[in-house]
Each structure stands twice: as C-alpha cells, then as structure tokens.
Design an enzyme around this catalytic site. Sequence first.
Site, PDB file in Angstrom:
ATOM      1  CG  HIS A  87       6.975  14.896  23.158  1.00 15.25           C
ATOM      2  ND1 HIS A  87       6.838  14.108  24.267  1.00 15.25           N
ATOM      3  CD2 HIS A  87       7.665  15.995  23.551  1.00 15.25           C
ATOM      4  CE1 HIS A  87       7.422  14.708  25.302  1.00 15.25           C
ATOM      5  NE2 HIS A  87       7.938  15.853  24.882  1.00 15.25           N
ATOM      6  CD  GLU A  88       9.988  17.739  21.262  1.00 13.84           C
ATOM      7  OE1 GLU A  88       9.885  18.888  21.749  1.00 13.84           O
ATOM      8  OE2 GLU A  88      10.366  16.768  21.946  1.00 13.84           O
ATOM      9  CG  HIS A  91       6.463  20.651  24.192  1.00 18.04           C
ATOM     10  ND1 HIS A  91       6.101  20.689  25.519  1.00 18.04           N
ATOM     11  CD2 HIS A  91       7.209  19.523  24.042  1.00 18.04           C
ATOM     12  CE1 HIS A  91       6.611  19.641  26.154  1.00 18.04           C
ATOM     13  NE2 HIS A  91       7.275  18.912  25.272  1.00 18.04           N
TER      14      HIS A  91
END
Length: 181
Positions: A87-88, A91
């Site tokens: 998820h991170e 980004h």
Amino acid sequence: MTRESITSEPGAGLSPLEHARTRTGALLREAEAWLRIAMPRVEIRFDLRGTAAGQARMRNGSFALIRYNAALLGLHPEDFVAETVPHEVAHVVAFAKHGARIRPHGAEWQAIMRHFGVEPSRCHRYDVSRLRTRSLQRFLYRCGCGTHEISSIRHNRICRQGTVYLCRRCRQPLRHETEPG
C-alpha cells in the site's frame, strides 16, 4: 514474484521489521523493472503511532519517506507485510510515475496495487483495540447560544496564545466555563 512467494515464508528468519524493510525494497525494485523508471531514494522508519498502519510522503522528486507503525506490524506481521507494505510503496511508485497531482487512492495507485497482487483498499482492517492511543481531553466552553466541547489542543491555544474561537452559529467568542461571564 507473486504475493504467495513473498509472504508465505515470514521473512526467512527475519524480524518483522526487517521483513517489512526487505519487502519494501523488493517492491520498489519490481516497480522499477516493470515501469522502467528510477524510483526515488526511500527512507524507511518504524515510528508511526496511533491507529494508522503506514504513511508515505514525497519530499521531492528524488526522495520519499515511508513510515510504518511498528506496534501494528508486531501484532499483525503477515498481513502487514502482505498488505500495508505494498500500500505504502504503491503511493511512492504512483507519485514517481504520475506526479503529485494524482488522487492518493485513485486509479493509478489502484493499478499499481493490483500489479503487486494486492486488492486496493484505502484503510486497513487490523484490530487496534490493544493499541495504546492518546485521547484528547475535552473542555466545556459557552457562547450566547449554548455550550460547546473544545479539544485540549484548542483549549491550550486559547490559554497559551490567546487564540479566540467564535461560535459558528451566533459568532460570539467561546468562553471557558470557569471564566466570569
């Protein structure tokens, strides 16, 4: 590399922190090869507190910061490495590929998550009941039309800096209940 091959072995004897750090690097290298672009240099910290699992910040086009919540990683190591780390990283990859003007959890980010083999989800579903979280104290303030609860942050701004907050309805200044009328 599939999700199963990365997460089925819990880091081959690595601590959860090292497993998260290793997975972060592996996903960044995978994205570089897939998209044929250079990824920014990424600093990884395990200092995030509260109930957020992770946070990605871009400092400029060549540097990123990813912060992970070590407490949540410790409580949910397999899910954290399988879901929060991608998820991170997604980004960072989305910003490197598409620039800063995209939506944080928009179509570009979702496509990267799917490439990593993870279903895009904006929020985690970890049990956070065992985490110690800070709760803000509330203070009662009055105005011409009623009573309001003010957080300790705003209360301290009023006391220390002389900040004045107005009621949204009657536009009169809010006064602490212990102040004379």
